[in-house]
Design a protein around this motif. Structure first.
Motif, PDB file in Angstrom:
ATOM      1  N   ILE A   1     -70.375 -43.880  67.235  1.00  0.00           N
ATOM      2  CA  ILE A   1     -69.417 -42.917  66.711  1.00  0.00           C
ATOM      3  C   ILE A   1     -68.636 -43.615  65.606  1.00  0.00           C
ATOM      4  O   ILE A   1     -68.050 -44.679  65.819  1.00  0.00           O
ATOM      5  CB  ILE A   1     -68.480 -42.403  67.817  1.00  0.00           C
ATOM      6  N   ILE A   2     -68.662 -43.016  64.426  1.00  0.00           N
ATOM      7  CA  ILE A   2     -67.976 -43.583  63.270  1.00  0.00           C
ATOM      8  C   ILE A   2     -66.769 -42.707  62.952  1.00  0.00           C
ATOM      9  O   ILE A   2     -66.889 -41.488  62.829  1.00  0.00           O
ATOM     10  CB  ILE A   2     -68.921 -43.660  62.057  1.00  0.00           C
ATOM     11  N   THR A   3     -65.614 -43.352  62.832  1.00  0.00           N
ATOM     12  CA  THR A   3     -64.387 -42.649  62.477  1.00  0.00           C
ATOM     13  C   THR A   3     -64.091 -42.920  61.009  1.00  0.00           C
ATOM     14  O   THR A   3     -64.014 -44.062  60.575  1.00  0.00           O
ATOM     15  CB  THR A   3     -63.209 -43.139  63.344  1.00  0.00           C
ATOM     16  N   SER A   4     -63.908 -41.846  60.239  1.00  0.00           N
ATOM     17  CA  SER A   4     -63.622 -42.008  58.814  1.00  0.00           C
ATOM     18  C   SER A   4     -62.119 -42.113  58.585  1.00  0.00           C
ATOM     19  O   SER A   4     -61.320 -42.027  59.517  1.00  0.00           O
ATOM     20  CB  SER A   4     -64.205 -40.834  58.028  1.00  0.00           C
TER      21      SER A   4
ATOM     22  N   SER B   1     -59.671 -39.524  60.035  1.00  0.00           N
ATOM     23  CA  SER B   1     -59.754 -39.413  61.494  1.00  0.00           C
ATOM     24  C   SER B   1     -60.840 -38.471  61.999  1.00  0.00           C
ATOM     25  O   SER B   1     -60.817 -38.080  63.158  1.00  0.00           O
ATOM     26  CB  SER B   1     -58.403 -38.979  62.080  1.00  0.00           C
ATOM     27  N   SER B   2     -61.790 -38.094  61.146  1.00  0.00           N
ATOM     28  CA  SER B   2     -62.909 -37.299  61.643  1.00  0.00           C
ATOM     29  C   SER B   2     -63.951 -38.237  62.235  1.00  0.00           C
ATOM     30  O   SER B   2     -64.136 -39.355  61.775  1.00  0.00           O
ATOM     31  CB  SER B   2     -63.510 -36.451  60.524  1.00  0.00           C
ATOM     32  N   LYS B   3     -64.601 -37.761  63.259  1.00  0.00           N
ATOM     33  CA  LYS B   3     -65.603 -38.578  63.947  1.00  0.00           C
ATOM     34  C   LYS B   3     -66.993 -38.005  63.695  1.00  0.00           C
ATOM     35  O   LYS B   3     -67.174 -36.800  63.660  1.00  0.00           O
ATOM     36  CB  LYS B   3     -65.332 -38.609  65.449  1.00  0.00           C
ATOM     37  N   GLN B   4     -67.936 -38.903  63.530  1.00  0.00           N
ATOM     38  CA  GLN B   4     -69.319 -38.492  63.323  1.00  0.00           C
ATOM     39  C   GLN B   4     -70.225 -39.416  64.122  1.00  0.00           C
ATOM     40  O   GLN B   4     -70.034 -40.626  64.145  1.00  0.00           O
ATOM     41  CB  GLN B   4     -69.682 -38.549  61.851  1.00  0.00           C
ATOM     42  N   THR B   5     -71.217 -38.829  64.761  1.00  0.00           N
ATOM     43  CA  THR B   5     -72.169 -39.604  65.549  1.00  0.00           C
ATOM     44  C   THR B   5     -73.370 -39.971  64.685  1.00  0.00           C
ATOM     45  O   THR B   5     -73.943 -39.127  64.010  1.00  0.00           O
ATOM     46  CB  THR B   5     -72.648 -38.796  66.769  1.00  0.00           C
TER      47      THR B   5
END
Length: 125
Positions: free
Chosen positions: A39-42, A45-49
């Protein structure tokens, strides 16, 4: 006429049976689906898998996917081989992706693919 026909059928059957060969069954423990998820947090503060997936089949081939969110960003085939306890994954058509040299580690409840440096590459699904 019947003798000739039966002789022809017998010859065809012998030729057919002589040309059939058994396909060796491969029961290697690497066969199946293995994955790695992060999980990457930009900055906002949005999260993307980000998910990587290796699908190994029994004829020493496989399919590799990289999935960012719900979008497949990379999909390719690979060859795999085994020498001793070390597996080699060779990616076709990807010059920038080096070969992986991995081993399987059996834990109590799961199996892991480990890189040659000991880092976990993927888990069995």
């Amino acid at each position: 006429m019947t003798k000739k026909f039966l002789s022809l059928v017998a010859i065809c059957a012998i030729v057919f049976l002589a040309n059939c060969s058994r396909i060796e069954q491969n029961n290697d423990p690497i066969i199946g689906i293995w994955s790695q998820s992060k999980i990457i947090t930009s900055d906002n503060s949005s999260k993307q898998t980000v998910r990587k997936e290796w699908i190994f089949n029994d004829v020493y081939l496989g399919r590799y996917h990289e999935i960012n969110g719900t979008t497949i960003v990379l999909k390719t085939d690979f060859n795999w081989s085994k020498q001793g306890d070390i597996y080699t994954i060779e990616y076709r058509g990807l010059e920038d992706k080096p070969n992986n040299y991995i081993t399987i580690q059996n834990l109590e409840d799961n199996f892991l693919l480990k890189n040659k440096d000991g880092a976990t590459m993927a888990i069995r699904e």
